[in-house]
Design a protein around this motif. Structure first.
Motif, PDB file in Angstrom:
ATOM      1  N   VAL A   1       0.599  -1.088  -0.153  1.00  0.00           N
ATOM      2  CA  VAL A   1       0.148  -0.007  -0.015  1.00  0.00           C
ATOM      3  C   VAL A   1       0.968   1.241   0.000  1.00  0.00           C
ATOM      4  CG1 VAL A   1      -1.444   1.242   1.508  1.00  0.00           C
ATOM      5  CG2 VAL A   1      -1.921  -1.212   0.897  1.00  0.00           C
ATOM      6  N   GLY A   2       1.824   1.310   0.996  1.00  0.00           N
ATOM      7  CA  GLY A   2       2.604   2.406   1.092  1.00  0.00           C
ATOM      8  C   GLY A   2       3.519   2.783  -0.010  1.00  0.00           C
ATOM      9  N   GLY A   3       3.848   1.643  -0.676  1.00  0.00           N
ATOM     10  CA  GLY A   3       4.924   1.669  -2.038  1.00  0.00           C
ATOM     11  C   GLY A   3       3.920   1.933  -3.366  1.00  0.00           C
TER      12      GLY A   3
ATOM     13  N   LEU B   1       9.669  10.212  -1.899  1.00  0.00           N
ATOM     14  CA  LEU B   1      10.799   9.323  -2.077  1.00  0.00           C
ATOM     15  C   LEU B   1      11.293   8.752  -0.670  1.00  0.00           C
ATOM     16  CD1 LEU B   1      13.041   8.180  -3.896  1.00  0.00           C
ATOM     17  CD2 LEU B   1      14.140  10.479  -3.353  1.00  0.00           C
ATOM     18  N   ALA B   2      11.106   9.698   0.184  1.00  0.00           N
ATOM     19  CA  ALA B   2      11.297   9.214   1.685  1.00  0.00           C
ATOM     20  C   ALA B   2      10.536   8.121   2.339  1.00  0.00           C
ATOM     21  CB  ALA B   2      11.121  10.636   2.755  1.00  0.00           C
ATOM     22  N   LEU B   3       9.274   8.398   1.930  1.00  0.00           N
ATOM     23  CA  LEU B   3       8.086   7.166   2.202  1.00  0.00           C
ATOM     24  C   LEU B   3       8.698   6.054   1.518  1.00  0.00           C
ATOM     25  CD1 LEU B   3       5.657   6.267   3.448  1.00  0.00           C
ATOM     26  CD2 LEU B   3       4.296   6.947   1.281  1.00  0.00           C
ATOM     27  N   LEU B   4       9.114   5.718   0.501  1.00  0.00           N
ATOM     28  CA  LEU B   4       9.709   4.690  -0.226  1.00  0.00           C
ATOM     29  C   LEU B   4      10.664   4.227   0.539  1.00  0.00           C
ATOM     30  CD1 LEU B   4       9.578   5.178  -4.008  1.00  0.00           C
ATOM     31  CD2 LEU B   4       8.303   3.563  -2.820  1.00  0.00           C
ATOM     32  N   VAL B   5      11.727   5.137   1.113  1.00  0.00           N
ATOM     33  CA  VAL B   5      12.840   4.544   1.654  1.00  0.00           C
ATOM     34  C   VAL B   5      12.392   4.144   3.011  1.00  0.00           C
ATOM     35  CG1 VAL B   5      14.834   5.474   2.842  1.00  0.00           C
ATOM     36  CG2 VAL B   5      14.462   6.125   0.407  1.00  0.00           C
ATOM     37  N   VAL B   6      11.404   4.663   3.900  1.00  0.00           N
ATOM     38  CA  VAL B   6      11.170   3.953   5.048  1.00  0.00           C
ATOM     39  C   VAL B   6      10.325   2.931   5.122  1.00  0.00           C
ATOM     40  CG1 VAL B   6       9.323   4.671   6.980  1.00  0.00           C
ATOM     41  CG2 VAL B   6      10.952   6.460   6.097  1.00  0.00           C
TER      42      VAL B   6
ATOM     43  N   VAL C   1      12.023  -0.152   6.942  1.00  0.00           N
ATOM     44  CA  VAL C   1      11.177  -1.288   8.119  1.00  0.00           C
ATOM     45  C   VAL C   1      11.060  -2.636   7.554  1.00  0.00           C
ATOM     46  CG1 VAL C   1       8.722  -1.593   8.975  1.00  0.00           C
ATOM     47  CG2 VAL C   1       9.846   0.974   8.660  1.00  0.00           C
ATOM     48  N   LEU C   2      10.650  -3.059   6.401  1.00  0.00           N
ATOM     49  CA  LEU C   2      10.793  -4.249   5.802  1.00  0.00           C
ATOM     50  C   LEU C   2      12.277  -5.049   6.099  1.00  0.00           C
ATOM     51  CD1 LEU C   2       8.773  -6.126   4.646  1.00  0.00           C
ATOM     52  CD2 LEU C   2       9.083  -5.477   2.530  1.00  0.00           C
TER      53      LEU C   2
END
Length: 193
Positions: free
Chosen positions: A23-25, A51-56, A60-61
């Motif tokens: 979902v986030g990606g 881009l920061a959301l993708l990195v986070v 986390v994963l």
């Protein structure tokens, strides 16, 4: 003694975090692609949050996969979910794919689902995580059994599994062994003792 692996807990966490990663990606890539490719925004500050959301999401994963006790379960859970979702998006009829894509949207978002869901990327990534996670699960269990003393250590002699150990003198079956070997006189008869 090593920490006992708990891959079942990791499996549950992997499915949950795998869903959040999809979902986030998907949301982040849609927003990033919209900002960069559709609006032709070259201002990095506008696309930096996505881009920061993708990195986070990736971090986390990755951190959960690196935890020794649950990492294999997280890999199998996230990989299994990504594989199933990726396969479903590629083989289901289009009406069902559209309905399924609604399950992977951020609630209240007006953005369509990401191309990430439709291009087979999830299937590719999911299969890699699933296979590596299953292998790690088996390996973690074997190492834990060996280190905790639940499985006796077998002496390794360097042969193939199922092959019988060869005699130490380097001969073949039926050959005289060194303790039975006595030099024969030229006539072939042994002298009486």
């Amino acid at each position: 003694m090593p920490a006992k692996p708990v891959p079942g807990l990791g499996l549950v966490l992997g499915v949950i975090v795998g869903y959040a990663a999809i979902v986030g990606g998907s949301y982040a890539t849609t927003r990033l692609a919209t900002a960069r490719a559709v609006r032709f925004e070259s201002d990095v500050n506008r696309s930096l949050p996505w881009l920061a959301l993708l990195v986070v999401v990736a971090l986390v994963l990755a951190v959960l996969m690196a935890v020794p006790a649950i990492g294999s379960g997280v890999m199998v859970g996230a990989g299994g979910l990504m594989t199933l979702v990726g396969l479903a998006f590629l083989v289901l009829p289009l009406r069902q794919v559209f309905d399924l894509s609604k399950a992977f949207r951020v609630p209240g978002s007006r953005f369509p689902p990401s191309y990430l869901l439709f291009d087979g990327s999830l299937l590719l990534l999911g299969l890699v995580l699933l296979v590596v996670g299953a292998r790690r699960w088996a390996s973690d269990a074997k190492v834990y059994r060996m280190l905790s003393g639940q499985q006796p250590q077998q002496q390794q002699w360097g042969g193939y599994p199922g092959q019988q150990q060869q005699p130490q003198y380097g001969g073949y079956p039926g050959q005289q062994q060194p303790q039975d070997y006595r030099p024969q006189p030229p006539g072939g008869q042994q002298p009486p003792r």
